[in-house]
Design an enzyme around this catalytic site. Sequence first.
Site, PDB file in Angstrom:
ATOM      1  N   ASP A 407       0.846  -1.195   0.000  1.00 49.73           N
ATOM      2  CA  ASP A 407       0.000   0.000   0.000  1.00 49.73           C
ATOM      3  C   ASP A 407       0.889   1.255   0.000  1.00 49.73           C
ATOM      4  O   ASP A 407       2.097   1.164   0.218  1.00 49.73           O
ATOM      5  CB  ASP A 407      -0.878  -0.034   1.270  1.00 49.73           C
ATOM      6  CG  ASP A 407      -1.946   1.059   1.279  1.00 49.73           C
ATOM      7  OD1 ASP A 407      -2.326   1.551   0.204  1.00 49.73           O
ATOM      8  OD2 ASP A 407      -2.407   1.416   2.392  1.00 49.73           O
ATOM      9  N   GLU A 410       2.646   5.010  -3.983  1.00 55.01           N
ATOM     10  CA  GLU A 410       2.622   5.949  -5.135  1.00 55.01           C
ATOM     11  C   GLU A 410       3.955   6.694  -5.276  1.00 55.01           C
ATOM     12  O   GLU A 410       4.308   6.976  -6.418  1.00 55.01           O
ATOM     13  CB  GLU A 410       1.466   6.943  -4.976  1.00 55.01           C
ATOM     14  CG  GLU A 410       0.087   6.311  -5.137  1.00 55.01           C
ATOM     15  CD  GLU A 410      -0.289   5.342  -4.024  1.00 55.01           C
ATOM     16  OE1 GLU A 410       0.106   5.586  -2.874  1.00 55.01           O
ATOM     17  OE2 GLU A 410      -0.944   4.339  -4.307  1.00 55.01           O
ATOM     18  N   ASP A 481      -8.927   3.355  -2.819  1.00 50.61           N
ATOM     19  CA  ASP A 481      -9.967   3.822  -1.904  1.00 50.61           C
ATOM     20  C   ASP A 481     -11.210   4.332  -2.620  1.00 50.61           C
ATOM     21  O   ASP A 481     -11.456   5.540  -2.709  1.00 50.61           O
ATOM     22  CB  ASP A 481      -9.400   4.903  -0.979  1.00 50.61           C
ATOM     23  CG  ASP A 481      -8.256   4.363  -0.143  1.00 50.61           C
ATOM     24  OD1 ASP A 481      -8.077   3.129  -0.104  1.00 50.61           O
ATOM     25  OD2 ASP A 481      -7.534   5.175   0.460  1.00 50.61           O
TER      26      ASP A 481
HETATM   27  O1  MIG Z   1      -4.055   6.139   4.423  1.00 51.87           O
HETATM   28  O2  MIG Z   1      -3.706   0.897   5.641  1.00 51.87           O
HETATM   29  O3  MIG Z   1      -5.907   2.082   0.205  1.00 51.87           O
HETATM   30  O4  MIG Z   1      -6.853  -0.118   1.613  1.00 51.87           O
HETATM   31  O5  MIG Z   1      -6.901   0.082   4.421  1.00 51.87           O
HETATM   32  C1  MIG Z   1      -4.792   4.970   4.381  1.00 51.87           C
HETATM   33  C2  MIG Z   1      -4.858   1.657   5.743  1.00 51.87           C
HETATM   34  C3  MIG Z   1      -3.866   3.820   4.168  1.00 51.87           C
HETATM   35  C4  MIG Z   1      -4.997   2.992   2.205  1.00 51.87           C
HETATM   36  C5  MIG Z   1      -5.419   1.766   1.486  1.00 51.87           C
HETATM   37  C6  MIG Z   1      -6.456   1.042   2.284  1.00 51.87           C
HETATM   38  C7  MIG Z   1      -5.901   0.703   3.651  1.00 51.87           C
HETATM   39  C8  MIG Z   1      -5.445   1.979   4.371  1.00 51.87           C
HETATM   40  N1  MIG Z   1      -4.470   2.677   3.538  1.00 51.87           N
END
Ligand code: MIG
Length: 750
Positions: A407, A410, A481
Amino acid sequence: MKLGKITDYKYEGNKLTLDYEKGKANIYFITDEIVRFEIPYATDSYESIAVEGDKSLPCEFKVEKTADELSISGKKVNIKVMKDFAIEVTDKKGKVLMTDYTGDRTIRETISVKSMQQLEAEGHEAFGSIHGEYKVQNLKAIDKDDLFYGLGDKTGYLNKREYYFENWNSDIPLAHTEAVPALYKSIPFFICKKKDGVYGLFYDNTYHGYFDFGQENSSYFVYGADDGNLNYYYIHGESMAEIIKGYTYLTGRTPMPQLWTLGYHQCRWGYESAKDIRDVAYTMRENRIPCESVQYDIDYMDNFKVFTWDENFYEKKGKLMEELSKVGFKPVVIIDPGTKKEDGYFMYDEGVENDYFAKAADGSLYINKVWPGDSAFPDFGREDVRKWWAKSHKNLTDMGVMGVWNDMNEPASFEGPLPGDVVFHIGDRTTDHREVHNVYAHFMDMATFSGMKELTGKRPLVITRACYAGTQKYAAVWTGDNQSLWAHLQMLIPQLCSLGMSGFALLGTDIGGFGGTCNSELLCRWIQAAVFSPFFRNHAAKGTRNQEPWKFNKETTNIYRKYVELRYKFLPYIYDLFHECQETGLPIMRPLVLHYEDDENTYNLNDEFLVGENILVSPVVMQGATKKMVYLPKGTWYDYWTGEKLQGETYFIKDAPLGVCPIYIKEGSIIPTYESVQYVGEKPYDKLILLTTPGAGRYVHYQDNGEDYKYENGEYNLYEFTKSENGELSTNMLHEGYAKYNSIEVSELK
Ligand code: MIG
């Protein structure tokens, strides 16, 4: 800057070097179908990240100079190279497929400067100016009937014509609508479908990119990039499927996944303790809803430090995972790239000691805030950094972790975006964030993939939020998201189909929506629309309404179970499609236009999709609707629920109360199915049930152990099933290298 006229050229091997009055250009003949065009503004030795190794095959192109132009004749296409490196590609019959637009950029409609100022003063955005002049810019003519498909995870609809997008991997907390130009993924590839012909373009450049498909002006599209080379591949094919095959030949194909990864997954950011995870896991089993994993979001870590485990909330390392694995749950955990800046924390210490983190322009360690607070960012473009990161997964596999979910890659950051001049590397070459941003996740996923492969010997499940073209070789994707909105349920279909046409086969959305408040009706319709998304996971954000089906009511739980069971029934069909993808690059979920290119009714069909060629799904995606207008393309189809026989090339209204998702099976289908189980591995899959529809047909079914790489040494079976007009079925083994089914049964739908 315009290049002017061609002054000289050299043709050596598969490379054509052109001298222009004011610069140079290169053409590389990769295959008879694929040609790469380059203006080396930044470098004459660009090494692609998406395309690994030399993909060129022997091919034939004859080059001839006529007046101011070069005429190139190949086996499949002819190419004209003109002044300013304007390119025209025609098919062998002389029909123009692609041609550069050589006029000036002009806005389609303009308004007065005064009106514009008034609008801006009040905070409006006026469509009246050109989006931008780009350092790297390429304009191509658009014909009246041209349609544009692909471009990865972009918002909106299947056909991108008249829309504007950007490639800059972005974590967007707002609702993803067609007003949002960039999301998490950058896949600068699209297909232009013409009235009479089709071509693909892959603009392989990792800098911030821009795509205007005729919004600025209906007679051309604009591609732009902030820096780097103009570097694009023209991909020829007789059909969209052939273009996808060519594109995935270049950038690679989604590899065979483990079978269990195609089962159902439950997740929530906010399972804050072992107790929460345990409750959800056992309630899944109590409710008889098949499930493979209850995934561990960031809450499991000790202070959000990657590769650690919080024993206060999550008990002793490995204990919970071991317990749940006894009832079939496979542990999948989240990992972020941001590494907490904390002396004494092993990842930070190792990274600093070996100089593995990105640097600010002044040479100091670059720090930005993410979940753990002040964090450093691994410089994943370097091989030694990837090796270190890969090895670090031992901390996870030692606990029993079987899948990793990447996650925030980016990379996302809390204290403003990373500045463009943060120093990164690609291999040994020093560069900056501007070039690396869109491939940061790609490099991270490569590391995760190789680490998990090495440590487990299994086919890795790596799930990633951000990616670039080619990441499909290393990771599954989810669309980030989304929110619990009907608009996002609707977008699931074009978004996943577009990603599919861009090379990604293993993909899905957060079922029920990540942000916002889900309700029972939305959840029921979402599980139906998602039932064939290859990555099949319900996920929600902390602070939102709980989204496990039993949190709503009995009816929701029952409907939910019905569809998850349906998914488990069709697992071998989905698995077969992955096997097919190794050869063709075709996705699992496909827009109808991919197989019915001559049928105009499919060109903008955003609320139906195919699964392979045999199954058509037309989910209800409108709040309150209990009927669905279904379009069936050419041929004869059978209603999966009633067996009713239907003729294609027609629209009709299907009754679809809350428990019904319209599904159709094509005539002559032979579809492999399994009996539903609570999880993959609960019982051996020793019985295959062939779901057939009337009519003659042929189908090839693939079977292996669903886990590792033994199939590479021949440990698999390939069954060829043939069915005659009168329904007689025969089996022929095309390959035999694995334990066969004990029984194969036929169940005819009629
Ligand atoms: O700023 O890890 O897209 O699936 O649950 C949020 C917490 C960070 C974004 C991800 C989401 C995940 C969440 N993350």
